[in-house]
Structures are given as structure tokens and as C-alpha cells.
Design a protein around this motif. Structure first.
Motif, PDB file in Angstrom:
ATOM      1  N   GLU A 401       0.927  -1.031  -0.009  1.00  0.00           N
ATOM      2  CA  GLU A 401       0.044   0.038   0.183  1.00  0.00           C
ATOM      3  C   GLU A 401       0.812   1.424   0.021  1.00  0.00           C
ATOM      4  OE1 GLU A 401      -4.025  -1.639   2.392  1.00  0.00           O
ATOM      5  OE2 GLU A 401      -2.229  -0.446   3.565  1.00  0.00           O
ATOM      6  N   MET A 402       2.059   1.298   0.727  1.00  0.00           N
ATOM      7  CA  MET A 402       2.739   2.293   0.795  1.00  0.00           C
ATOM      8  C   MET A 402       3.618   2.780  -0.324  1.00  0.00           C
ATOM      9  SD  MET A 402       4.092   2.318   4.788  1.00  0.00           S
ATOM     10  CE  MET A 402       4.406   0.821   5.101  1.00  0.00           C
ATOM     11  N   ARG A 403       3.932   1.425  -1.081  1.00  0.00           N
ATOM     12  CA  ARG A 403       4.368   1.728  -2.444  1.00  0.00           C
ATOM     13  C   ARG A 403       3.773   2.262  -3.213  1.00  0.00           C
ATOM     14  NH1 ARG A 403       6.718  -3.726  -1.191  1.00  0.00           N
ATOM     15  NH2 ARG A 403       8.824  -3.598  -0.785  1.00  0.00           N
ATOM     16  N   LYS A 404       2.477   1.912  -3.627  1.00  0.00           N
ATOM     17  CA  LYS A 404       1.451   2.539  -4.456  1.00  0.00           C
ATOM     18  C   LYS A 404       1.223   3.993  -4.144  1.00  0.00           C
ATOM     19  CE  LYS A 404      -0.573  -1.863  -5.519  1.00  0.00           C
ATOM     20  NZ  LYS A 404      -2.150  -2.624  -5.543  1.00  0.00           N
ATOM     21  N   GLY A 405       1.093   4.309  -2.776  1.00  0.00           N
ATOM     22  CA  GLY A 405       0.773   5.528  -2.566  1.00  0.00           C
ATOM     23  C   GLY A 405       1.968   6.612  -2.395  1.00  0.00           C
ATOM     24  N   THR A 406       2.987   6.178  -2.696  1.00  0.00           N
ATOM     25  CA  THR A 406       4.314   7.117  -2.938  1.00  0.00           C
ATOM     26  C   THR A 406       4.681   7.267  -4.194  1.00  0.00           C
ATOM     27  OG1 THR A 406       5.726   5.467  -2.053  1.00  0.00           O
ATOM     28  CG2 THR A 406       4.578   6.834  -0.390  1.00  0.00           C
ATOM     29  N   VAL A 407       4.143   6.840  -5.256  1.00  0.00           N
ATOM     30  CA  VAL A 407       4.733   6.842  -6.522  1.00  0.00           C
ATOM     31  C   VAL A 407       4.849   8.149  -7.048  1.00  0.00           C
ATOM     32  CG1 VAL A 407       4.518   6.198  -9.051  1.00  0.00           C
ATOM     33  CG2 VAL A 407       4.129   4.378  -7.425  1.00  0.00           C
ATOM     34  N   SER A 408       3.859   8.911  -6.873  1.00  0.00           N
ATOM     35  CA  SER A 408       3.862  10.375  -6.908  1.00  0.00           C
ATOM     36  C   SER A 408       3.922  11.204  -5.681  1.00  0.00           C
ATOM     37  CB  SER A 408       2.687  10.928  -7.841  1.00  0.00           C
ATOM     38  OG  SER A 408       1.429  10.360  -7.376  1.00  0.00           O
ATOM     39  N   ARG A 409       4.387  12.138  -5.664  1.00  0.00           N
ATOM     40  CA  ARG A 409       4.591  13.076  -4.287  1.00  0.00           C
ATOM     41  C   ARG A 409       3.660  14.113  -4.081  1.00  0.00           C
ATOM     42  NH1 ARG A 409      11.245  13.530  -4.811  1.00  0.00           N
ATOM     43  NH2 ARG A 409      11.806  11.279  -4.150  1.00  0.00           N
ATOM     44  N   LYS A 444      18.836   4.279  -7.159  1.00  0.00           N
ATOM     45  CA  LYS A 444      18.408   4.306  -8.730  1.00  0.00           C
ATOM     46  C   LYS A 444      17.689   2.879  -8.991  1.00  0.00           C
ATOM     47  CE  LYS A 444      20.807   3.580 -13.097  1.00  0.00           C
ATOM     48  NZ  LYS A 444      22.241   3.596 -13.762  1.00  0.00           N
ATOM     49  N   GLY A 445      16.725   2.993  -9.675  1.00  0.00           N
ATOM     50  CA  GLY A 445      15.541   2.195 -10.180  1.00  0.00           C
ATOM     51  C   GLY A 445      14.280   2.034  -9.113  1.00  0.00           C
ATOM     52  N   ALA A 446      14.426   2.610  -8.054  1.00  0.00           N
ATOM     53  CA  ALA A 446      13.417   2.866  -7.129  1.00  0.00           C
ATOM     54  C   ALA A 446      12.355   3.632  -7.618  1.00  0.00           C
ATOM     55  CB  ALA A 446      13.596   3.312  -5.605  1.00  0.00           C
ATOM     56  N   THR A 447      10.677   3.225  -7.759  1.00  0.00           N
ATOM     57  CA  THR A 447       9.784   4.022  -8.459  1.00  0.00           C
ATOM     58  C   THR A 447       8.763   4.726  -7.322  1.00  0.00           C
ATOM     59  OG1 THR A 447       8.544   1.779  -8.400  1.00  0.00           O
ATOM     60  CG2 THR A 447       9.934   2.465 -10.308  1.00  0.00           C
ATOM     61  N   VAL A 560      10.243   8.993   7.952  1.00  0.00           N
ATOM     62  CA  VAL A 560      10.189   9.180   6.512  1.00  0.00           C
ATOM     63  C   VAL A 560       8.655   9.720   6.291  1.00  0.00           C
ATOM     64  CG1 VAL A 560      10.692   8.491   4.288  1.00  0.00           C
ATOM     65  CG2 VAL A 560      12.070   7.681   6.065  1.00  0.00           C
ATOM     66  N   TYR A 561       8.672  10.792   5.603  1.00  0.00           N
ATOM     67  CA  TYR A 561       7.078  11.278   5.303  1.00  0.00           C
ATOM     68  C   TYR A 561       6.858  10.595   3.962  1.00  0.00           C
ATOM     69  CZ  TYR A 561       2.952  14.160   4.513  1.00  0.00           C
ATOM     70  OH  TYR A 561       1.863  14.622   4.227  1.00  0.00           O
ATOM     71  N   LEU A 562       5.641   9.816   3.991  1.00  0.00           N
ATOM     72  CA  LEU A 562       5.092   9.225   2.849  1.00  0.00           C
ATOM     73  C   LEU A 562       3.816   9.539   2.834  1.00  0.00           C
ATOM     74  CD1 LEU A 562       6.483   5.558   3.840  1.00  0.00           C
ATOM     75  CD2 LEU A 562       7.467   7.102   2.279  1.00  0.00           C
ATOM     76  N   GLY A 563       3.687  10.620   2.405  1.00  0.00           N
ATOM     77  CA  GLY A 563       2.241  11.366   1.973  1.00  0.00           C
ATOM     78  C   GLY A 563       0.994  11.293   2.946  1.00  0.00           C
ATOM     79  N   GLU A 564      -0.118  10.436   2.520  1.00  0.00           N
ATOM     80  CA  GLU A 564      -1.046  10.217   3.221  1.00  0.00           C
ATOM     81  C   GLU A 564      -0.908   9.203   4.265  1.00  0.00           C
ATOM     82  OE1 GLU A 564      -3.992   8.783   0.426  1.00  0.00           O
ATOM     83  OE2 GLU A 564      -2.720   7.082  -0.219  1.00  0.00           O
ATOM     84  N   TYR A 565       0.323   8.634   4.324  1.00  0.00           N
ATOM     85  CA  TYR A 565       0.457   7.486   5.150  1.00  0.00           C
ATOM     86  C   TYR A 565       1.318   7.993   6.221  1.00  0.00           C
ATOM     87  CZ  TYR A 565      -1.062   4.041   1.829  1.00  0.00           C
ATOM     88  OH  TYR A 565      -1.860   3.334   0.961  1.00  0.00           O
TER      89      TYR A 565
END
Length: 742
Positions: A401-409, A444-447, A560-565
């Protein structure tokens, strides 16, 4: 000519059992050299290891020629001492008889110590001759290693495992050597002897490893003596704590820091109790967070939004969790065990309220919504609450969930929130290009930002060593993080957490540096007994309970700040595991099997690596056992007749046997016994012919063998009645056969 052949055999003969015993002794003594590393000088350890590594080859080449091996050993002892003294620049060249005498006098402690170790090697090889000797030696080593493991900070599980394995292989080698001595006709000419011995040892050790790895893990019910001793507060405080995990000079002890603007240096561990925490779940007890990195440490924001906080009211933080993010309510009660006044009330993750503040104090609570801190302002009495209760809302979001939610900042950029977020991204002017370049290379490579944080966290946990006394003489760069990454490359929590926070900022991810306490030691005992509820909770190390927290548990980590999380905690320090609550089991990405006691002394360095065996060892052991089982099944099918004597008795299971059947069954078992002891019945031999051949080789067994054959033939082929007395007589004769000549 015969004497020459015997001498040649002593030099070039197989004697694989003696060579294997010599190798087992080497493994044992080498493990002791490792166990004594903290107590001996570096050059002494180096001399001992060099001597053992060289002498072992002399034993493998000349296992039964001590007259050759001993002069070589003496030469190796002298050479090892000389070589390592030169390596450590301790050797003073002697240019006169006086200087030689002085050198011998100066270095004689090394001669005595290394020489005694070599002499022990030789004495064990020549004097330990029976299985009882080996067992007693193993027990003695277990006692000493167990005492060192329990009463010192050292963890010696690996040494115990190696010593036990070497002892078992030693017993196997001794058994084969005894068999070879007792039955030379059957064993001296076989070409498969060494192979069988080696395979037996490998299979046995593999079985031990597999059985150990398959055992279920369980937390200790009784505290070991060393932990009990240090928890009894027998260690004095060396000085005021100067950092979550350390300080910046000698005489500094671990503890919650009073300032963080000048991190680094070394510290001594202080195990004095700080507080007891009763919580619904195990976690990190968060204290203050810092946003401003100043090159050598951390500072608070110049302006903080502090509001009066009253018990029972809701506390709302800036940048809270999104409404759809699942959380779990966690209640914690803190009972202070020292008299120190702290500037904050501790709590897990995001505090939502507090209550039940007890004790004689006149201070007030203030809420810092920017950093999620419940600050404490002491009154005139400078007293701190004796106990208080905190309620926290802890996110149970999954990594996916945190991966999907932090693709865009989606960070705030305007107003107060925007200015605040800028502080969490800010680095000193013209900051180190090397640090930024390394951070970009690692991520590098992290999305998404979650993976960027995990990549850097993993890099720090695996590439750097934990120690509470880093070698700061290596420091060249002025910047704290840069000097850690490229020069010192070892340290404690302040080094790892600061580095992760700075590296993430270098790739555009907001962070803040947090200090507080690791979970501490779970208190499993209540009224000197183990409650049933606690026994159930021990299956999950993150379940709640009562935790004893000491100054040694002072720690720092990263959020670490992860947006809505919101602000998510990460643990970059090796040997520590961040407890995470899960909506369902099996989603924790942190290392499994981490210790309940998250203490940060030097002995915790990469503790997970020290406690468990490398994964490949368990895999190899399982493969060996599967191959052995497959081989046994194949041999059972192909050679059923040759092992028939050991299997025929199965037909008698569940039946009430007659005396005649008893005699036949016991004779077949006797033949199996003879087969296992080198007396094998040929395919075309009768029992009488085989017994007569064995009697010629071992005359002492002839009378008993003849009686056994007579009783067997009478029961097998005779028509006269067989009585119970005949069966009892057979059993007595078989016992006599086994005792005779053994």
C-alpha cells in the motif's frame, strides 16, 4: 625390508581416522582462540591462529610420527611468534648476545602461551584415547563456554556448535579406529574405509544441524545470569547520557541525550533502569524529533507550535494519516524507575491522547503538532511524573500500500505546512557531492519513496558495522554523515539514523531524526511465575506486555514522510528490528527472529547473523540427509537378502512366540550383531560354517559360538521338543559371546 615398509606406511599410509582426529582438535582449539579474542592482545590471538593454521598440516602429513611432528611444531611456534611480532611492529632486532638475551626475556610470555597451546594440541592427540575421554572433554568445554556466554557480553553459540560437531566427528573416527584395531582382517584391506568414515560423519552432523534448525523458537523463560546481573543495576553510571546511544568523549555513558548538536565519539553502556512500560503491543518509545541537520548533529525548528494539552483531550498532529489508512489503537502506561526529568512524555508512534498522570509534580504538558511531541515543562520542583498513560494511533498499512501511495509525491508546498516540509528536506549549503551521488546510486531503480527508504535502510544495515566505540581517528571530513560513509564506516545508532535521514533528503524525500528508547526487555515473570497469557504471547514477539527499559536501550531512528501514510519509522541500525503492527500476519518486511531485548551494546553487532547459522549450511544439511535417505532406500531394495537377517524378526511382531521361534529369532539377531561387528556370513555359508570361520579368527569366542550354533540347529532342523530353558540358555550364551574378547 619389513621394517622399511612399516616406516613408509607410517609416513605415507592412510590412517584417515588419525588425520580426522587431528583436524577435529584443530577446530576445537581454533574456536577457543576466537572465544578469547576479547581478552587477549591482538598479537597473541594472531600468533595462536597462525600457529594452529600451520601445525595442522604437520599433523595431517605425519599423524603417527610424533618424532617428526614435534620438532616441526616447536619450529612453527617460534616462527609464528616472530612473524606476528614483526607484523605488529613489536620485534626488536637483536645485534648482540646481550640483545638476544633481552629479547628472549621480553618475549617469553608469548613463548609460554603459544607453546602451551601447541603442547595441549599434542597431548590431546596422544592421551585422549577413549570415548569417555572425549565426552568428558566435551562436557568440560560446554561448562566453560556456557559460563563465558552467560556471565560476559560475548555470544559463543557458534563456538559451542563447532566444538560439539568436532567432538561427534572425533567419536566417529575413534570408533572406526577401534574397529580397525579389533578386526584387522576385515578393515585393513578395504578401499572404502576412509570414504565410509567421512560419509558417516557428514550424515551425522547434517542430522544434528537439521534437527536443531527444525526446533521451534521460544523466548527464554528464565533470565540468564548475566542479564539478571546487569538488570540488578550493579553497573554504575559513567556520566550523563549524551545521545540516544552514546556521546562524544570518554567517561560518557548511554542514555537519553540532553543535546544533539554534536554527535559522535564513543560511550560506555549503562544498564540502569529508566522505566517500565505496560503496552498493548511492543514498540519503540518515541521521544523528541529533530528537523534541522547542522552538519555535526541536529537542532529543533526555530519556531514550534506549542499548545496547552490537557488529559483526555484529542491531540492532533500536522500531516496526519489519511482517512482511509487503517490504524490500531495502542494503550501504554509508563512507570518511571529513575528520578531524572525529561523534556517529553514518551509514546509509541503518533500520540492521540494522554491520561492518568500520577506523582508529585507541578509541571505542565504542551503539544507540538509539528513534530507530534507531547512536551513536558517542569515546575519549580523540577519533578517528572511518576507514571502516565498514553494512547497512540499506529498505522497498519502494508508495504505494498505504501509503495502504491508514494509513486507520486503530494507534499504541501505553500503556507505553514509548505515551509515546515521544506525544513524536512533541507541540507546544509553546498552539501557533500559524494553523499548525494551515493544516495542516487543506491536508490536508482526505485519508483516510489517507500522503496527509496528501504533501499537506503538495507544498504546501511548490511554494509557497515555496529560498535559503540567507533575509531574517530579515521575522520577527515567535517560533515558527520560524510565521515561515517567514507572514512569511519562503523558506529552506533546516531551514525546510522543521521546518515539515512540525510541521504533520503539528498534524493528529495522528507525525513526527521527521532530519539527515544528501543522496546527493552520483556518482563515474563509475575510473582515469580509465568502467567499462561504470557506463554501464549511469547509466540509473537510484537505482542504486548510489560517491558523493562534501561539507559542501554536509548536509541535513535528515522521517520520518513510518505504522503497520506504520514510519518513512517525506519530502522537502519544493524542488530535492531522495528516492531510493526500488521492488519494480518506475515507482512513484516523486517528481519524475522530478532531478539526481544533490543539493547545497543557492542555485543549486539549484527546479532542476527551471530545467533543463526548461514542459510546455506541448513540447505546443504537437508540435501545430505535426503541423499542419505534415498541411498538407504535404494540399498534396502537392491540388497534385501544381505540385510535379511536384520529384517526377518519383523514377521514375529504381534505374535506370541514358542521357545523354538524365540531361539530362531534371537539367532538371527545375533547374526545381525556379528555382521555389524565385522563378522559377515557369506552368501553360500551355513551358520555353522560362518561360526567356525569366525572362531579361527577369534579363538576366545569359539566355545560360545559352538553352543549358539548347536541350539539354533536343534530348534531349526531338529524334531525334539524345545523348552523355555533352551531359550534362556541361548540368551546367556549370546551375552557371553558379546563379552568375550570385547
Amino acid at each position: 625390508m619389513k621394517r622399511d615398509n612399516k616406516y613408509t606406511q607410517r609416513i605415507l599410509g592412510l590412517f584417515w581416522e588419525d588425520r580426522l582426529i587431528w583436524l577435529c582438535l584443530y577446530i576445537m582449539l581454533y574456536q577457543w582462540a576466537i572465544a578469547l579474542v576479547p581478552y587477549w592482545y591482538d598479537e597473541t590471538i594472531a600468533m595462536t591462529k597462525l600457529m594452529l593454521n600451520t601445525v595442522v598440516f604437520a599433523g595431517l602429513l605425519f599423524p603417527r610420527l610424533p618424532i617428526v611432528r614435534i620438532p616441526i611444531g616447536l619450529s612453527v611456534v617460534l616462527w609464528s611468534i616472530y612473524e606476528e611480532l614483526q607484523q605488529f611492529q613489536l620485534w626488536v632486532p637483536a645485534d648482540s648476545s646481550t640483545r638476544i638475551g633481552e629479547s628472549l626475556l621480553q618475549y617469553h610470555p608469548y613463548l609460554w602461551l603459544v607453546g602451551l597451546i601447541w603442547l595441549t594440541y599434542e597431548l590431546f592427540m596422544s592421551k585422549v584415547k577413549t570415548s569417555w575421554h572425549i565426552v568428558m572433554l566435551l562436557v568440560l568445554q560446554f561448562i566453560v563456554l556456557g559460563a563465558l556466554d552467560s556471565f560476559t557480553p560475548e555470544i559463543l553459540w557458534d563456538q559451542v556448535a563447532w566444538v560439539m560437531s568436532a567432538s561427534l566427528v572425533w567419536l566417529i573416527a575413534l570408533h572406526f579406529r577401534t574397529m580397525k584395531h579389533k578386526f584387522p582382517a576385515q578393515s585393513s584391506h578395504t578401499k572404502r574405509y576412509a570414504f565410509q568414515m567421512t560419509v558417516s560423519a557428514i550424515v551425522l552432523v547434517s542430522a544434528i544441524i537439521c534437527s536443531g534448525l527444525s526446533m521451534p523458537g521460544l523466548a527464554p523463560i528464565v533470565t540468564d545470569p548475566y542479564t539478571a546481573w546487569i538488570n540488578a543495576e550493579r553497573f554504575p553510571v559513567a556520566g550523563e547520557g549524551n545521545g540516544p546511544g552514546g556521546g562524544n568523549g570518554s567517561g560518557v555513558s548511554s542514555g537519553y541525550s540532553t543535546h544533539d548538536y554534536d554527535l559522535g565519539g564513543g560511550f560506555e553502556m549503562d544498564f540502569k533502569s529508566v522505566m517500565s512500560v505496560n503496552a498493548d503491543y511492543r514498540g519503540y518509545w518515541r521521544g523528541e524529533s529533530k528537523a534541522v541537520y547542522i552538519g555535526n548533529g541536529w537542532a529543533d525548528l526555530e519556531s514550534e507550535d506549542l499548545k496547552q494539552a490537557t488529559p483526555g483531550t484529542e491531540l492532533r498532529a500536522q500531516n496526519q494519516l489519511g482517512q482511509h489508512v487503517a490504524t490500531r489503537t495502542v494503550k501504554q502506561t509508563f512507570t518511571m524507575l529513575d528520578s531524572k526529568t525529561y523534556p517529553i512524555l514518551f509514546g509509541m508512534a503518533t500520540i492521540s491522547s494522554y491520561d492518568q498522570v500520577k506523582g508529585k509534580h507541578s509541571g505542565s504538558m504542551r503539544w507540538n503538532g509539528y513534530d507530534g511531541e507531547l512536551m513536558y515543562k517542569p515546575g519549580a520542583d523540577k519533578a517528572y511524573p511518576e507514571s502516565y498513560t498514553i494512547v497512540s494511533e499506529v498505522s497498519v498499512a502494508t508495504p505494498e500500500e505504501m509503495r502504491k501511495g508514494t509513486v507520486s509525491r503530494d507534499y504541501p508546498t505553500e503556507g505553514i505546512k509548505g515551509a515546515l516540509m521544506y525544513q524536512y528536506l533541507k541540507l546544509p549549503t553546498e552539501y557533500s557531492v559524494r553523499v548525494k551521488s551515493l544516495a542516487e546510486q543506491i536508490t536508482k531503480g526505485a519508483t516510489n519513496d517507500y522503496d527509496r527508504a528501504k533501499f537506503i535502510e538495507s544498504y546501511l544495515r548490511t554494509e557497515f558495522k555496529y560498535t559503540n566505540k567507533p575509531d574517530i581517528s579515521k575522520k577527515v571530513s567535517e560533515d558527520f554523515v560524510e565521515s561515517f560513509l567514507f572514512e569511519i564506516q562503523e558506529g552506533y545508532c546516531d551514525y546510522f539514523s543521521s546518515t539515512m535521514a540525510v541521504m533520503l533528503r539528498a534524493v528529495g524525500v522528507p525525513t526527521r531524526w527521532v530519539k527515544g528508547y528501543a522496546p527493552g526487555t520483556r518482563d515474563l515473570m509475575i510473582d515469580n511465575r509465568m502467567p499462561e497469557a504470557m506463554l501464549e504471547r511469547m509466540s509473537d514477539p510484537n505482542e504486548g506486555g510489560t517491558f523493562r527499559v534501561t539507559n542501554a536501550d536509548a536509541h535513535s531512528w528515522v521517520e520518513v514522510y510518505l504522503g497520506e501514510y504520514g510519518w513512517v519509522a525506519f530502522e537502519p541500525t544493524p542488530g535492531f528490528t522495528m516492531p510493526r503492527l500488521q492488519a494480518s500476519a506475515g507482512e513484516d518486511e523486517q528481519e524475522q527472529g530478532a531478539e526481544l531485548n533490543q539493547v545497543e551494546p557492542e555485543q549486539q553487532t549484527a546479532k542476527s547473523d551471530e545467533i543463526s547459522l548461514p542459510a546455506w549450511i541448513g540447505t546443504v544439511a537437508q540435501i545430505v540427509l535426503m541423499l542419505a535417505a534415498a541411498f538407504a532406500i535404494v540399498m534396502l531394495v537392491l540388497r534385501w537378502r544381505s540385510i535379511g537377517y536384520t529384517m526377518r524378526w519383523v514377521r514375529f511382531i504381534g505374535r506370541r512366540l514358542t521357545p523354538r521361534e524365540h531361539i530362531i529369532a534371537d539367532t538371527e539377531l545375533w547374526l545381525s550383531y556379528c555382521h555389524m561387528h565385522g563378522m559377515r556370513k557369506g552368501k553360500h555359508e551355513t551358520v555353522r560354517e560362518a561360526a567356525e570361520r569366525w572362531s579361527r579368527e577369534q579363538a576366545a569366542k569359539k566355545p560360545a559360538a559352538e553352543q549358539i550354533v548347536c541350539l539354533f540347529e536343534q530348534a531349526k532342523y531338529g524334531h525334539d521338543e524345545v523348552l523355555m530353558e533352551d531359550w534362556q540358555q541361548l540368551k546367556a550364551v549370546i551375552r557371553e559371546f558379546k563379552r568375550t574378547g570385547s
